[in-house]
Design a protein around this motif. Structure first.
Motif, mmCIF file in Angstrom:
data_model
loop_
_atom_site.group_PDB
_atom_site.id
_atom_site.type_symbol
_atom_site.label_atom_id
_atom_site.label_comp_id
_atom_site.label_asym_id
_atom_site.label_seq_id
_atom_site.Cartn_x
_atom_site.Cartn_y
_atom_site.Cartn_z
ATOM 1 N N VAL A 222 2.972 0.414 16.335
ATOM 2 C CA VAL A 222 3.404 0.586 14.948
ATOM 3 C C VAL A 222 3.472 -0.765 14.239
ATOM 4 C CG1 VAL A 222 5.348 1.290 13.490
ATOM 5 C CG2 VAL A 222 4.604 2.757 15.369
ATOM 6 N N GLU A 223 3.968 -1.787 14.921
ATOM 7 C CA GLU A 223 4.074 -3.115 14.319
ATOM 8 C C GLU A 223 2.695 -3.711 14.015
ATOM 9 O OE1 GLU A 223 6.733 -5.121 13.277
ATOM 10 O OE2 GLU A 223 7.703 -3.157 13.393
ATOM 11 N N LEU A 224 1.730 -3.468 14.882
ATOM 12 C CA LEU A 224 0.382 -3.984 14.628
ATOM 13 C C LEU A 224 -0.253 -3.277 13.427
ATOM 14 C CD1 LEU A 224 -1.149 -4.505 18.190
ATOM 15 C CD2 LEU A 224 -0.022 -6.149 16.715
ATOM 16 N N LEU A 225 -0.031 -1.982 13.329
ATOM 17 C CA LEU A 225 -0.548 -1.253 12.168
ATOM 18 C C LEU A 225 0.079 -1.770 10.875
ATOM 19 C CD1 LEU A 225 -0.559 2.356 13.649
ATOM 20 C CD2 LEU A 225 -2.554 1.203 12.696
ATOM 21 N N LYS A 226 1.393 -1.955 10.889
ATOM 22 C CA LYS A 226 2.095 -2.461 9.706
ATOM 23 C C LYS A 226 1.618 -3.867 9.354
ATOM 24 C CE LYS A 226 6.540 -2.219 9.804
ATOM 25 N NZ LYS A 226 7.909 -2.255 10.373
ATOM 26 N N ALA A 227 1.453 -4.708 10.372
ATOM 27 C CA ALA A 227 1.071 -6.100 10.124
ATOM 28 C C ALA A 227 -0.313 -6.193 9.497
ATOM 29 C CB ALA A 227 1.106 -6.895 11.427
ATOM 30 N N THR A 228 -1.272 -5.432 10.029
ATOM 31 C CA THR A 228 -2.625 -5.509 9.478
ATOM 32 C C THR A 228 -2.677 -4.933 8.066
ATOM 33 O OG1 THR A 228 -3.142 -3.473 10.695
ATOM 34 C CG2 THR A 228 -3.826 -5.554 11.691
ATOM 35 N N HIS A 229 -1.879 -3.909 7.805
ATOM 36 C CA HIS A 229 -1.819 -3.360 6.447
ATOM 37 C C HIS A 229 -1.263 -4.408 5.484
ATOM 38 C CE1 HIS A 229 -1.398 -0.375 3.256
ATOM 39 N NE2 HIS A 229 -0.164 -0.828 3.061
ATOM 40 N N ASP A 230 -0.220 -5.115 5.912
ATOM 41 C CA ASP A 230 0.374 -6.154 5.075
ATOM 42 C C ASP A 230 -0.609 -7.299 4.828
ATOM 43 O OD1 ASP A 230 2.612 -7.581 3.769
ATOM 44 O OD2 ASP A 230 2.468 -8.903 5.507
ATOM 45 N N ILE A 231 -1.304 -7.707 5.892
ATOM 46 C CA ILE A 231 -2.277 -8.798 5.762
ATOM 47 C C ILE A 231 -3.413 -8.385 4.824
ATOM 48 C CG2 ILE A 231 -4.047 -10.109 7.013
ATOM 49 C CD1 ILE A 231 -2.068 -10.064 9.431
ATOM 50 N N GLU A 232 -3.900 -7.152 5.014
ATOM 51 C CA GLU A 232 -5.000 -6.666 4.172
ATOM 52 C C GLU A 232 -4.634 -6.714 2.690
ATOM 53 O OE1 GLU A 232 -7.405 -2.515 3.236
ATOM 54 O OE2 GLU A 232 -6.017 -2.621 4.925
#
Length: 401
Positions: free
Chosen positions: A314-324
């Motif tokens: 979940v944290e990796l999904l959130k992080a990549t969404h934020d970075i994108e």
């Protein structure tokens, strides 16, 4: 090897989670759609679910060419840092003798140092440095962020030595929960906190006597590319350049779990955050183009290769969404390197990053036929070419200072 979360692997929840009109099912756990019932059912079943996941013993692949004693050592449960440190100590000499260009052609005279530091959160962090041999002036500091499941004490040893031989001080750390640092193995409770740990550690590095006042660069590989971007976005003026190798920078829409699934996973991650619920494939075949080098990935004995923990995913999904959502804020001089045939992280995402970044000084290099691990798993000449491209870029940007 980076046992990274493959972007395509994020499609797994879509197939493993069966959505019906009246309920959600994840594995053997049936979840009622109503939020209050969802919480009640999760709470009542969380203990048994965690117990079951802890009872799962992943059969580790036997390492060919080493003794039964070493195979027994490598098969231990690596949840605790103390165990990972013992396993690494048992294999360190064996690793350095492997028939791989990064080890057998390692430059002589490189000065190395290993140490542990307690950070502001009370976590013991493993750090390592590689400095040019005595008498060679240091041009700049290069700080490295490793990929998911990985450590800075295996293949990166050879990478760091070759970069250090060109006059750079190279520094690396293992994130909490990975490699030799403290923490539950493979567990990322907060990607933001992980990035803050990296910032804290490398802020200490940048004032070390041997590099104070020199240019400083940061380099990340695979998930470490996401860490590097997060660090840069948090401190956009602290680095003289950013290098990304096969970065995990954006989750493609066609492999992102459905919104309803994401909500369920996010809630479950609060109840059973450490549960190993995401399937984890052996990515060596996808990451290493050279079959001979692929076999050597087994010697990365403290890498995390079990099923991905729920909160971590979940944290990796959130992080990549934020970075994108912030790619246009990437403003540092930028070098992006990616294998054109990478099936772990998408090279088109690197192209998207390159196009969106506001950096006036940016370079994208796609290596024909290259797989994910372009610094470890390609033919020797390709590995040396990629390393040469990194050193040339660093030299050029040091000359600008």
């Amino acid at each position: 090897m980076d046992s990274s979360l493959t972007l395509r692997q994020l499609q797994q929840p879509r197939s493993n989670v069966i959505l019906r009109d009246s309920d959600h099912s994840i594995g053997n756990l049936r979840i009622c759609r109503r939020p209050t019932s969802l919480r009640r059912r999760l709470s009542s079943k969380s203990t048994s679910l965690v117990t079951r996941t802890r009872q799962i013993i992943t059969a580790k692949k036997r390492i060919e060419g080493v003794s039964e004693e070493l195979n027994k050592i490598a098969s231990q449960n690596l949840n605790l840092a103390s165990t990972r440190r013992r396993v690494r100590s048992a294999f360190v000499d064996v690793q350095q003798q492997l028939d791989h260009v990064l080890f057998k052609m390692a430059p002589p005279g490189i000065r190395t140092n290993e140490w542990f530091e307690i950070n502001s959160r009370g976590v013991e962090i493993f750090c390592k440095s590689w400095l040019p041999k005595a008498g060679i002036p240091i041009k700049a500091a290069l700080c490295f962020c490793h990929g998911y499941g990985d450590t800075c004490t295996f293949f990166f040893e050879g990478i760091a030595k070759r970069i250090a031989a060109s006059g750079f001080a190279v520094y690396a750390m293992d994130y909490p929960g990975f490699g030799l640092s403290e923490g539950l193995h493979g567990y990322i409770p907060s990607f933001d906190a992980l990035a803050d740990d990296v910032i804290e550690q490398y802020s200490n590095i940048k004032v070390r006597p041997e590099v104070v006042g020199l240019p400083r660069f940061i380099m990340g590989q695979s998930m470490g590319g996401a860490v590097t971007l997060k660090v840069h976005l948090k401190q956009p003026h602290e680095w003289d350049g950013v290098i990304l190798v096969a970065p995990m920078a954006k989750i493609a829409e066609d492999v992102t779990p459905a919104a309803a699934v994401l909500k369920v996973l996010a809630l479950m991650s609060k109840v059973v955050p450490e549960a190993k619920l995401f399937p984890q494939k052996d990515l060596a075949e996808l990451a290493f183009r050279d079959p001979r080098k692929r076999q050597l990935a087994d010697y990365n004995v403290i890498s995390y290769s079990d099923q991905m923990r729920l909160r971590t995913a979940v944290e990796l999904l959130k992080a990549t969404h934020d970075i994108e959502s912030q790619l246009e804020k990437v403003s540092s001089p930028l070098l992006v390197l990616h294998g054109a045939a990478d099936k772990v992280t998408d090279p088109m995402v690197s192209k998207f990053l390159y196009e969106k970044a506001s950096s006036k000084d940016k370079t994208l290099k796609l290596y024909e036929e290259g797989y994910h691990s372009i610094l470890e798993g390609e033919p020797d000449d390709r590995i040396l070419d990629v390393l040469g491209d990194i050193v040339s870029w660093l030299d050029f940007h040091c000359a600008l200072k």
